[in-house]
Design a protein around this motif. Sequence first.
Motif, PDB file in Angstrom:
ATOM      1  N   MET A  68       0.829  -1.209   0.000  1.00 25.25           N
ATOM      2  CA  MET A  68       0.000   0.000   0.000  1.00 25.25           C
ATOM      3  C   MET A  68       0.862   1.258   0.000  1.00 25.25           C
ATOM      4  O   MET A  68       0.549   2.250  -0.684  1.00 25.25           O
ATOM      5  N   GLN A  69       1.966   1.203   0.732  1.00 26.44           N
ATOM      6  CA  GLN A  69       2.864   2.361   0.734  1.00 26.44           C
ATOM      7  C   GLN A  69       3.517   2.550  -0.629  1.00 26.44           C
ATOM      8  O   GLN A  69       3.683   3.682  -1.110  1.00 26.44           O
ATOM      9  N   GLN A  70       3.906   1.462  -1.259  1.00 29.69           N
ATOM     10  CA  GLN A  70       4.500   1.569  -2.595  1.00 29.69           C
ATOM     11  C   GLN A  70       3.493   2.108  -3.608  1.00 29.69           C
ATOM     12  O   GLN A  70       3.832   2.940  -4.458  1.00 29.69           O
ATOM     13  N   GLU A  71       2.263   1.657  -3.523  1.00 35.26           N
ATOM     14  CA  GLU A  71       1.223   2.158  -4.422  1.00 35.26           C
ATOM     15  C   GLU A  71       1.000   3.649  -4.210  1.00 35.26           C
ATOM     16  O   GLU A  71       0.841   4.418  -5.177  1.00 35.26           O
ATOM     17  N   ALA A  72       0.989   4.084  -2.940  1.00 39.52           N
ATOM     18  CA  ALA A  72       0.806   5.508  -2.653  1.00 39.52           C
ATOM     19  C   ALA A  72       1.960   6.344  -3.195  1.00 39.52           C
ATOM     20  O   ALA A  72       1.757   7.441  -3.734  1.00 39.52           O
ATOM     21  N   THR A  73       3.189   5.838  -3.089  1.00 43.34           N
ATOM     22  CA  THR A  73       4.355   6.574  -3.605  1.00 43.34           C
ATOM     23  C   THR A  73       4.299   6.700  -5.128  1.00 43.34           C
ATOM     24  O   THR A  73       4.589   7.772  -5.689  1.00 43.34           O
ATOM     25  N   GLN A  74       3.917   5.624  -5.811  1.00 43.74           N
ATOM     26  CA  GLN A  74       3.818   5.683  -7.273  1.00 43.74           C
ATOM     27  C   GLN A  74       2.729   6.648  -7.723  1.00 43.74           C
ATOM     28  O   GLN A  74       2.929   7.438  -8.659  1.00 43.74           O
ATOM     29  N   ARG A  75       1.599   6.624  -7.068  1.00 36.96           N
ATOM     30  CA  ARG A  75       0.530   7.545  -7.441  1.00 36.96           C
ATOM     31  C   ARG A  75       0.930   8.996  -7.183  1.00 36.96           C
ATOM     32  O   ARG A  75       0.584   9.894  -7.961  1.00 36.96           O
ATOM     33  N   GLU A  76       1.644   9.212  -6.104  1.00 34.58           N
ATOM     34  CA  GLU A  76       2.092  10.577  -5.780  1.00 34.58           C
ATOM     35  C   GLU A  76       3.018  11.099  -6.867  1.00 34.58           C
ATOM     36  O   GLU A  76       2.901  12.254  -7.316  1.00 34.58           O
ATOM     37  N   ALA A  77       3.950  10.271  -7.307  1.00 30.85           N
ATOM     38  CA  ALA A  77       4.895  10.697  -8.342  1.00 30.85           C
ATOM     39  C   ALA A  77       4.183  10.959  -9.668  1.00 30.85           C
ATOM     40  O   ALA A  77       4.472  11.940 -10.366  1.00 30.85           O
ATOM     41  N   GLU A  78       3.236  10.104 -10.042  1.00 35.37           N
ATOM     42  CA  GLU A  78       2.509  10.311 -11.295  1.00 35.37           C
ATOM     43  C   GLU A  78       1.642  11.559 -11.249  1.00 35.37           C
ATOM     44  O   GLU A  78       1.525  12.291 -12.239  1.00 35.37           O
ATOM     45  N   GLU A  79       1.026  11.831 -10.107  1.00 35.61           N
ATOM     46  CA  GLU A  79       0.166  13.009  -9.998  1.00 35.61           C
ATOM     47  C   GLU A  79       0.968  14.296 -10.084  1.00 35.61           C
ATOM     48  O   GLU A  79       0.548  15.271 -10.723  1.00 35.61           O
ATOM     49  N   LEU A  80       2.141  14.322  -9.473  1.00 33.17           N
ATOM     50  CA  LEU A  80       2.951  15.535  -9.486  1.00 33.17           C
ATOM     51  C   LEU A  80       3.560  15.802 -10.858  1.00 33.17           C
ATOM     52  O   LEU A  80       3.936  16.944 -11.150  1.00 33.17           O
ATOM     53  N   ARG A  81       3.669  14.783 -11.709  1.00 32.07           N
ATOM     54  CA  ARG A  81       4.169  15.005 -13.061  1.00 32.07           C
ATOM     55  C   ARG A  81       3.135  15.656 -13.968  1.00 32.07           C
ATOM     56  O   ARG A  81       3.494  16.331 -14.934  1.00 32.07           O
ATOM     57  N   HIS A  82       1.871  15.509 -13.665  1.00 29.05           N
ATOM     58  CA  HIS A  82       0.815  16.024 -14.529  1.00 29.05           C
ATOM     59  C   HIS A  82       0.249  17.365 -14.071  1.00 29.05           C
ATOM     60  O   HIS A  82      -0.494  18.000 -14.817  1.00 29.05           O
ATOM     61  N   VAL A  83       0.549  17.789 -12.861  1.00 26.32           N
ATOM     62  CA  VAL A  83      -0.021  19.038 -12.341  1.00 26.32           C
ATOM     63  C   VAL A  83       1.117  20.004 -12.040  1.00 26.32           C
ATOM     64  O   VAL A  83       2.292  19.630 -11.943  1.00 26.32           O
ATOM     65  N   GLN A  84       0.724  21.275 -11.845  1.00 26.19           N
ATOM     66  CA  GLN A  84       1.713  22.319 -11.598  1.00 26.19           C
ATOM     67  C   GLN A  84       1.876  22.630 -10.108  1.00 26.19           C
ATOM     68  O   GLN A  84       2.905  23.170  -9.707  1.00 26.19           O
ATOM     69  N   TRP A  85       0.870  22.332  -9.304  1.00 23.68           N
ATOM     70  CA  TRP A  85       0.932  22.698  -7.898  1.00 23.68           C
ATOM     71  C   TRP A  85       1.685  21.626  -7.103  1.00 23.68           C
ATOM     72  O   TRP A  85       1.889  20.510  -7.574  1.00 23.68           O
ATOM     73  N   GLN A  86       2.058  21.994  -5.904  1.00 21.19           N
ATOM     74  CA  GLN A  86       2.771  21.100  -5.001  1.00 21.19           C
ATOM     75  C   GLN A  86       1.899  20.816  -3.777  1.00 21.19           C
ATOM     76  O   GLN A  86       0.900  21.487  -3.516  1.00 21.19           O
ATOM     77  N   LEU A  87       2.297  19.813  -3.032  1.00 20.61           N
ATOM     78  CA  LEU A  87       1.564  19.463  -1.818  1.00 20.61           C
ATOM     79  C   LEU A  87       1.831  20.481  -0.721  1.00 20.61           C
ATOM     80  O   LEU A  87       2.936  21.032  -0.624  1.00 20.61           O
ATOM     81  N   ARG A  88       0.828  20.738   0.099  1.00 18.90           N
ATOM     82  CA  ARG A  88       0.988  21.662   1.226  1.00 18.90           C
ATOM     83  C   ARG A  88       1.456  20.871   2.443  1.00 18.90           C
ATOM     84  O   ARG A  88       0.799  19.911   2.861  1.00 18.90           O
ATOM     85  N   PRO A  89       2.571  21.239   3.019  1.00 15.82           N
ATOM     86  CA  PRO A  89       3.046  20.503   4.205  1.00 15.82           C
ATOM     87  C   PRO A  89       2.263  20.929   5.445  1.00 15.82           C
ATOM     88  O   PRO A  89       1.637  21.991   5.490  1.00 15.82           O
ATOM     89  N   ILE A  90       2.327  20.100   6.464  1.00 13.64           N
ATOM     90  CA  ILE A  90       1.682  20.415   7.740  1.00 13.64           C
ATOM     91  C   ILE A  90       2.712  20.514   8.860  1.00 13.64           C
ATOM     92  O   ILE A  90       2.336  20.596  10.031  1.00 13.64           O
ATOM     93  N   ARG A  91       3.977  20.534   8.525  1.00 12.44           N
ATOM     94  CA  ARG A  91       5.049  20.670   9.504  1.00 12.44           C
ATOM     95  C   ARG A  91       5.787  21.979   9.251  1.00 12.44           C
ATOM     96  O   ARG A  91       5.803  22.497   8.127  1.00 12.44           O
ATOM     97  N   GLY A  92       6.414  22.478  10.276  1.00 14.02           N
ATOM     98  CA  GLY A  92       7.181  23.719  10.125  1.00 14.02           C
ATOM     99  C   GLY A  92       6.277  24.919   9.902  1.00 14.02           C
ATOM    100  O   GLY A  92       5.302  25.158  10.631  1.00 14.02           O
TER     101      GLY A  92
END
Length: 600
Positions: A1-25
Amino acid sequence: MQQEATQREAEELRHVQWQLRPIRGWGFSKLLWYLVFLQPVITELHLRRKNVKFLFIRFSAWQYAGSDKLWAGLVATLCEGIRQQYGALPFSLYSVLGKKAATRPGYRHHEWHCRGHVCLALLALLVALSLGMSLLYVSMGSHVLDHSNMFRAFGGAATTLSGSGLLMAMYSVGKHLFVSQRKRIERLVSQEKFSNHLGFMCQVKKEVGLLTDFLCFLEIYQRRRLRVVLEITGLDTCYPERVVGVLNAINTLLSDSHAPFIFILVVDPSILAACLESAGSMKGTADNGYLFLNRTVTLPFSVPIMGRRTKLQFLHDAVRSRDDLLYREMTLNVRSRGGAGGGAVTGGEAGAGGGDVAPLLEIEGPARAESAQSLLEVKAARSIREALCCLHDECDCLIDYVPDNVVSMRRIVNTVPITVRLLQQQQGDFEGLSPRQAVAWVVLANQWPCRLSWALQCLEDQQQAGSAPEACAPLWDVFCDHSLELHTMTATLQKVLDLDGDPELFRRFLGADFPFTVAEAQSLLRCTVNLDHSIRHRMGLIRAVSTLKTPRSPKSPARKDPHAASGANHAPGAAWAGQAPARVCEAHQPQDGGKSRPVA
């Protein structure tokens, strides 16, 4: 499940211009700003997102097995896991000031909507507070008495109202900050009068709804989907009513089609089905437990049979976890070398000095005894290591009989050292029996306790009857000679027979690969610790009762039916068969002074 989530994250960021909003710092302060002043909006863009993050939370049902509300413990664990994942302050702010995500068609391309009423209310409070403090300051500096009293009254009222509003908001946030959902649910469970109420279920549903809305807020803020994965273990060790409560809680949480929950039940389906069928509250609903599970579980997954390499790896890990064996062997090696060297030096000094020998003998005697004991411990440690090496040897056929269950593997690994030590104390340096045979016997007792107990009980009964087989006779022959009798007792010993493994493997194990003899079985039985002796005792009682026969009193010819007697005259064979036992009894009656003894 973690590997699937990492692959989906990488594919989504290649197709969009925005970045994820962090919740730390710095992203944490931005999250707090969004929580207070902005309202999320569910858009079509958000629904099309494929990237996902899994939040794993473990729930052991055994921890709440004694509670009447086991499913309430499940909800409390869920709330506590989310609170620990994102912190207590964001969830507390959302509980007091948060707003549920909207689905307005006018904001399909805008994910955030400014909360004007919150901004106006906060602005009004700040203005009122500033105005009140200004009036108080002016009243203190005014020289006209009438105006100063009026300014002081208006200033005090404005300051009190605005300050009380801010304090109430801060108090609510602080209350949710220090009193978590878990504590509130556990407090409701402790109240027996309220826990029997329908209001208790309604209150828990409110807490779950608030948690779901908070997760939806975080999804839109972080620009990815969130799924909470609850790993439920230990459910097959609880009472049937508790099991039903947990399944009902799962169905309640999954009743919402947009619920971000995934439940993983790590259970034995046969035990769970039996619990559902025996629960009183499920009569008519789960008369067939398997059908009920099929209606509840959407993805049944049975763990495949463990491969040979995987089994070897698990056995190797189980053996390596016994660090106490390696440490003990190293310590004993050091002690044995030190003790031997100390004895030699002492003896040399005694021979050279020629002084009093008695004190040296008093010191040397215990040293030699300790050295001998250390040597025995070293031999035992080496034998244990040899036995464990045979257990996870890829070239040894013993690996084929080790079960796929990890718990059973650890049970065998933990039993081998005890068995080897007892065998060494019994036979010294393993005269006649090797460590490999000891390991094989441990596996035999672990995998087939019922069949092994039956063979040992039959052997014991033969010895008591005086017809014991030879010492070199195979134990498999003893089992085969009495296997038909065991088959007749299947209904009586059904629960005990369920403990055994594959019968075909038992035949190959005891008949071909490890043909233990009667003498070896008797020798190994004295150092067996993983075989329940109550099974043999029960089998012995059943065999003793089955051999008892009710005595029948002999029938007198005078009491026979006359029709039967006349019929016997026409059938000489039948008449002879009926009279033969009487003649035999008469022939064996002893004569003592013309009086015959009664015959039973």
